[in-house]
Design an enzyme around this catalytic site. Structure first.
Site, PDB file in Angstrom:
ATOM      1  N   LEU A  62       0.812  -1.222   0.000  1.00 48.26           N
ATOM      2  CA  LEU A  62       0.000   0.000   0.000  1.00 48.26           C
ATOM      3  C   LEU A  62       0.844   1.270   0.000  1.00 48.26           C
ATOM      4  O   LEU A  62       0.330   2.360  -0.240  1.00 48.26           O
ATOM      5  CB  LEU A  62      -0.943   0.003   1.205  1.00 48.26           C
ATOM      6  CG  LEU A  62      -2.091  -0.995   1.100  1.00 48.26           C
ATOM      7  CD1 LEU A  62      -2.733  -1.205   2.459  1.00 48.26           C
ATOM      8  CD2 LEU A  62      -3.131  -0.513   0.081  1.00 48.26           C
ATOM      9  N   SER A 128      -5.634   1.464  18.555  1.00 49.77           N
ATOM     10  CA  SER A 128      -5.092   0.681  19.664  1.00 49.77           C
ATOM     11  C   SER A 128      -5.268   1.418  20.982  1.00 49.77           C
ATOM     12  O   SER A 128      -5.225   2.655  21.030  1.00 49.77           O
ATOM     13  CB  SER A 128      -3.608   0.462  19.409  1.00 49.77           C
ATOM     14  OG  SER A 128      -2.967   0.004  20.555  1.00 49.77           O
ATOM     15  N   TYR A 153       5.303   3.645  17.092  1.00 47.33           N
ATOM     16  CA  TYR A 153       4.114   2.877  16.701  1.00 47.33           C
ATOM     17  C   TYR A 153       2.853   3.565  17.238  1.00 47.33           C
ATOM     18  O   TYR A 153       1.888   3.794  16.495  1.00 47.33           O
ATOM     19  CB  TYR A 153       4.213   1.440  17.243  1.00 47.33           C
ATOM     20  CG  TYR A 153       2.901   0.693  17.182  1.00 47.33           C
ATOM     21  CD1 TYR A 153       2.390   0.241  15.971  1.00 47.33           C
ATOM     22  CD2 TYR A 153       2.152   0.445  18.340  1.00 47.33           C
ATOM     23  CE1 TYR A 153       1.178  -0.427  15.910  1.00 47.33           C
ATOM     24  CE2 TYR A 153       0.938  -0.222  18.287  1.00 47.33           C
ATOM     25  CZ  TYR A 153       0.455  -0.654  17.070  1.00 47.33           C
ATOM     26  OH  TYR A 153      -0.752  -1.307  17.017  1.00 47.33           O
ATOM     27  N   LYS A 157      -0.545   5.494  15.363  1.00 47.54           N
ATOM     28  CA  LYS A 157      -1.984   5.245  15.587  1.00 47.54           C
ATOM     29  C   LYS A 157      -2.694   6.569  15.881  1.00 47.54           C
ATOM     30  O   LYS A 157      -3.787   6.837  15.362  1.00 47.54           O
ATOM     31  CB  LYS A 157      -2.188   4.255  16.737  1.00 47.54           C
ATOM     32  CG  LYS A 157      -1.764   2.832  16.404  1.00 47.54           C
ATOM     33  CD  LYS A 157      -2.619   2.225  15.299  1.00 47.54           C
ATOM     34  CE  LYS A 157      -2.064   0.958  14.744  1.00 47.54           C
ATOM     35  NZ  LYS A 157      -2.666   0.488  13.511  1.00 47.54           N
ATOM     36  N   ASP A 302       6.117  -0.015  29.796  1.00 53.54           N
ATOM     37  CA  ASP A 302       4.845  -0.677  30.126  1.00 53.54           C
ATOM     38  C   ASP A 302       4.029   0.168  31.110  1.00 53.54           C
ATOM     39  O   ASP A 302       4.587   0.753  32.036  1.00 53.54           O
ATOM     40  CB  ASP A 302       5.101  -2.033  30.792  1.00 53.54           C
ATOM     41  CG  ASP A 302       5.243  -3.157  29.779  1.00 53.54           C
ATOM     42  OD1 ASP A 302       5.011  -2.921  28.583  1.00 53.54           O
ATOM     43  OD2 ASP A 302       5.585  -4.277  30.200  1.00 53.54           O
TER      44      ASP A 302
HETATM   45  P1  NAD Z   1      -0.341  -8.435  11.523  1.00 50.85           P
HETATM   46  O1  NAD Z   1       1.084  -8.008  11.356  1.00 50.85           O
HETATM   47  O2  NAD Z   1      -0.613  -9.880  11.745  1.00 50.85           O
HETATM   48  O3  NAD Z   1      -1.204  -7.949  10.281  1.00 50.85           O
HETATM   49  C1  NAD Z   1      -0.914  -6.759   9.569  1.00 50.85           C
HETATM   50  C2  NAD Z   1      -0.844  -7.116   8.106  1.00 50.85           C
HETATM   51  O4  NAD Z   1      -0.576  -5.941   7.349  1.00 50.85           O
HETATM   52  C3  NAD Z   1       0.268  -8.120   7.771  1.00 50.85           C
HETATM   53  O5  NAD Z   1      -0.289  -9.214   7.085  1.00 50.85           O
HETATM   54  C4  NAD Z   1       1.233  -7.340   6.901  1.00 50.85           C
HETATM   55  O6  NAD Z   1       1.849  -8.155   5.928  1.00 50.85           O
HETATM   56  C5  NAD Z   1       0.332  -6.268   6.304  1.00 50.85           C
HETATM   57  N1  NAD Z   1       1.007  -5.025   5.918  1.00 50.85           N
HETATM   58  C6  NAD Z   1       1.829  -4.246   6.660  1.00 50.85           C
HETATM   59  N2  NAD Z   1       2.234  -3.194   5.936  1.00 50.85           N
HETATM   60  C7  NAD Z   1       1.646  -3.287   4.710  1.00 50.85           C
HETATM   61  C8  NAD Z   1       1.690  -2.512   3.536  1.00 50.85           C
HETATM   62  N3  NAD Z   1       2.441  -1.408   3.439  1.00 50.85           N
HETATM   63  N4  NAD Z   1       0.957  -2.916   2.473  1.00 50.85           N
HETATM   64  C9  NAD Z   1       0.207  -4.033   2.533  1.00 50.85           C
HETATM   65  N5  NAD Z   1       0.135  -4.817   3.624  1.00 50.85           N
HETATM   66  C10 NAD Z   1       0.862  -4.445   4.692  1.00 50.85           C
HETATM   67  O7  NAD Z   1      -0.945  -7.562  12.720  1.00 50.85           O
HETATM   68  P2  NAD Z   1      -2.340  -7.709  13.488  1.00 50.85           P
HETATM   69  O8  NAD Z   1      -2.032  -8.101  14.884  1.00 50.85           O
HETATM   70  O9  NAD Z   1      -3.295  -8.494  12.694  1.00 50.85           O
HETATM   71  O10 NAD Z   1      -2.782  -6.184  13.534  1.00 50.85           O
HETATM   72  C11 NAD Z   1      -3.716  -5.636  12.625  1.00 50.85           C
HETATM   73  C12 NAD Z   1      -3.913  -4.172  12.969  1.00 50.85           C
HETATM   74  O11 NAD Z   1      -4.377  -4.060  14.315  1.00 50.85           O
HETATM   75  C13 NAD Z   1      -2.638  -3.324  12.885  1.00 50.85           C
HETATM   76  O12 NAD Z   1      -2.984  -2.059  12.378  1.00 50.85           O
HETATM   77  C14 NAD Z   1      -2.215  -3.209  14.321  1.00 50.85           C
HETATM   78  O13 NAD Z   1      -1.441  -2.050  14.547  1.00 50.85           O
HETATM   79  C15 NAD Z   1      -3.552  -3.147  15.024  1.00 50.85           C
HETATM   80  N6  NAD Z   1      -3.502  -3.549  16.447  1.00 50.85           N
HETATM   81  C16 NAD Z   1      -2.995  -4.784  16.768  1.00 50.85           C
HETATM   82  C17 NAD Z   1      -2.920  -5.156  18.109  1.00 50.85           C
HETATM   83  C18 NAD Z   1      -2.334  -6.485  18.490  1.00 50.85           C
HETATM   84  O14 NAD Z   1      -1.979  -6.657  19.661  1.00 50.85           O
HETATM   85  N7  NAD Z   1      -2.254  -7.463  17.600  1.00 50.85           N
HETATM   86  C19 NAD Z   1      -3.363  -4.271  19.106  1.00 50.85           C
HETATM   87  C20 NAD Z   1      -3.894  -3.053  18.745  1.00 50.85           C
HETATM   88  C21 NAD Z   1      -3.966  -2.692  17.392  1.00 50.85           C
HETATM   89  N1  UFG Z   2       4.619  -9.505  29.460  1.00 53.52           N
HETATM   90  C1  UFG Z   2       5.444 -10.290  30.261  1.00 53.52           C
HETATM   91  N2  UFG Z   2       6.345 -11.091  29.629  1.00 53.52           N
HETATM   92  C2  UFG Z   2       6.463 -11.173  28.286  1.00 53.52           C
HETATM   93  C3  UFG Z   2       5.600 -10.372  27.470  1.00 53.52           C
HETATM   94  C4  UFG Z   2       4.701  -9.556  28.104  1.00 53.52           C
HETATM   95  O1  UFG Z   2       5.375 -10.238  31.486  1.00 53.52           O
HETATM   96  O2  UFG Z   2       7.324 -11.910  27.804  1.00 53.52           O
HETATM   97  C5  UFG Z   2       3.639  -8.636  30.121  1.00 53.52           C
HETATM   98  C6  UFG Z   2       3.854  -7.165  29.776  1.00 53.52           C
HETATM   99  O3  UFG Z   2       4.776  -6.595  30.651  1.00 53.52           O
HETATM  100  C7  UFG Z   2       2.425  -6.624  29.946  1.00 53.52           C
HETATM  101  C8  UFG Z   2       1.529  -7.804  29.551  1.00 53.52           C
HETATM  102  O4  UFG Z   2       2.356  -8.970  29.641  1.00 53.52           O
HETATM  103  O5  UFG Z   2       2.200  -6.329  31.274  1.00 53.52           O
HETATM  104  C9  UFG Z   2       0.991  -7.698  28.128  1.00 53.52           C
HETATM  105  O6  UFG Z   2       2.084  -7.440  27.257  1.00 53.52           O
HETATM  106  P1  UFG Z   2       1.970  -7.512  25.677  1.00 53.52           P
HETATM  107  O7  UFG Z   2       3.330  -7.220  25.131  1.00 53.52           O
HETATM  108  O8  UFG Z   2       1.311  -8.780  25.279  1.00 53.52           O
HETATM  109  O9  UFG Z   2       0.940  -6.362  25.343  1.00 53.52           O
HETATM  110  P2  UFG Z   2       1.018  -4.794  25.647  1.00 53.52           P
HETATM  111  O10 UFG Z   2      -0.080  -4.479  26.591  1.00 53.52           O
HETATM  112  O11 UFG Z   2       2.368  -4.356  26.017  1.00 53.52           O
HETATM  113  O12 UFG Z   2       0.792  -4.182  24.195  1.00 53.52           O
HETATM  114  C10 UFG Z   2      -0.243  -4.610  23.349  1.00 53.52           C
HETATM  115  C11 UFG Z   2       0.198  -4.622  21.893  1.00 53.52           C
HETATM  116  C12 UFG Z   2       0.438  -3.233  21.400  1.00 53.52           C
HETATM  117  C13 UFG Z   2      -0.710  -2.352  21.701  1.00 53.52           C
HETATM  118  C14 UFG Z   2      -1.039  -2.419  23.163  1.00 53.52           C
HETATM  119  C15 UFG Z   2      -2.245  -1.621  23.487  1.00 53.52           C
HETATM  120  O13 UFG Z   2       1.390  -5.369  21.749  1.00 53.52           O
HETATM  121  O14 UFG Z   2       0.583  -3.279  19.999  1.00 53.52           O
HETATM  122  O15 UFG Z   2      -1.300  -3.767  23.533  1.00 53.52           O
HETATM  123  O16 UFG Z   2      -3.253  -1.963  22.605  1.00 53.52           O
HETATM  124  F1  UFG Z   2      -0.412  -1.088  21.378  1.00 53.52           F
END
Ligand code: NAD
Ligand code: UFG
Length: 345
Positions: A62, A128, A153, A157, A302
């Protein structure tokens, strides 16, 4: 009857693939746009095994303007876009901020421009809970003031939300919803799709399942001295299928013209916080395995506690989570046991 077409960017990823299943089961035609930078093409066959329909996958970056616009042109009959595509590793974004700003901002701009060009009327964006930082009051509502994001990151958002808000207010995009996810975990009950982190996982649940299966020696629990019921940090974990279903409901809400505010925001969590030790105990219960872990220093950046007030999503979208923490750990473990073999990794 022709099905309503929906574009999911990042649709081959973790949350996108589960949402593709939920969308197809709700009767939508789904097109996945993904550059496969953090996903595997195999996912379309897994989705087909679950739903009976193979979604179309467009292998497109994209950030590449011509590629992106040509792809949207091919699917200009779509009624909506769910924009999942992004880079999402918090730590990596601190080390590579420019790459994160480039990917997450440029892709968003191209989505907004292509939607305008082809009059695609509805947008749903993956935001997020990270946008809240450590809030003063819990649980957080959508009106809780945002804090300065702790990572590039998180900044992307916040910036993406502003870009969408301004585009909607100017009438460039008819309507949009930002969904602020709390901590998505778990997998589809079939174990045909799930989260496949590359390398050492940063997130708690994949680290737990990889430790239990023997890929990691022990789980480091980051911090045992937080002001929480057992001293470990507290989060609002949400089952990825509950999250997927929220997207379907948000989309139907838009398509039925029920959106009052042209730009709206919803928290998606369970409304219940769990500590790291509670997650470990649930995992041990549902897997029947003892998890080796050790409490170590806090992880920089954190927050101690965060959980969602989800009244707004319940009231407007009629959405509530159906799955509890045990269901999250059970499906995460089931996925871990079969994932590598099934996804060929
Ligand atoms: P993911 O990495 O599994 O999925 C994201 C997808 O986007 C991947 O398949 C990747 O290949 C694709 N992608 C990245 N850049 C691209 C580009 N330039 N063009 C086309 N495709 C591209 O991640 P996810 O966990 O499924 O997260 C989906 C969305 O939710 C993300 O925007 C992420 O920031 C958001 N989000 C995730 C979490 C979480 O903990 N998983 C929490 C809060 C928000
Ligand atoms: N944690 C551990 N050990 C590990 C990994 C995590 O103790 O090996 C703890 C972290 O300290 C935290 C909790 O588990 O207290 C959850 O941690 P995650 O890394 O799973 O998730 P976060 O809350 O840090 O962050 C997640 C996503 C981010 C998103 C955020 C808020 O990874 O992308 O939630 O939506 F931004």
């Amino acid at each position: 009857m022709t099905k309503t077409k929906i574009i999911t960017t990042g649709g081959a990823g973790y949350i996108g693939s589960h949402t593709a299943v939920a969308l197809q089961e709700a009767g939508f035609e789904v097109v996945l746009i993904d550059n496969l930078s953090n996903s595997n093409e195999e996912v379309v066959h897994q989705i087909a095994k679950i739903t009976g329909t193979t979604p179309r996958l467009e292998k497109v970056d994209l950030c590449k303007e011509q590629e992106a616009f040509a792809c949207f042109q091919r699917h200009q009959d779509a009624m909506g876009v769910i924009h999942f595509a992004a880079l999402k590793a918090v730590g990596e974004s601190v080390a590579q901020p420019t790459r994160y700003y480039h990917n997450n901002l440029v892709s968003m701009l191209h989505v907004l421009e292509a939607m305008q060009k082809h009059n695609i009327p509805n947008l749903i964006f993956s935001s997020s809970a990270t946008v809240y930082g450590q809030p003063d009051q819990l649980p957080v509502t959508e009106n809780t003031p945002l804090q300065e994001a702790a990572s590039p990151y998180g900044q992307t958002k916040q910036m993406n939300e502003v870009m969408i808000r301004d585009a909607v207010h100017a009438g460039e995009i008819p309507q949009a919803i930002s969904l602020r996810y709390f901590n998505p975990v778990g997998a589809h009950d079939s174990a045909l799709i799930g989260e496949l982190p590359i390398g050492i996982p940063n997130n708690l649940m994949p680290f737990i399942t990889q430790t239990a299966i023997g890929i990691r020696k022990e789980l480091a629990v980051f911090g045992g001295d937080y002001d929480t019921p057992d001293g470990t940090a507290l989060r609002d974990y949400i089952h990825v299928m509950d999250l997927a279903e929220a997207h379907v409901q948000a989309l139907q809400f838009q398509l039925e013209g029920k959106q009052n505010e042209k730009y709206d925001i919803y928290n998606l969590g369970t409304g219940v916080g769990s500590t790291v030790l509670e997650v470990i105990h649930s995992f041990e219960k549902t897997s029947g395995r003892k998890l080796p872990y050790r409490i170590v220093d806090r992880r920089p950046g954190d927050v101690a506690m965060i959980y969602a007030n989800v009244d707004k999503a319940a009231k407007s979208l009629g959405w509530r989570t159906q799955r509890d923490l045990d269901e999250m750990t059970r499906t995460a473990w089931k996925w871990e046991q079969y994932a590598r073999e099934k996804m060929g990794s």
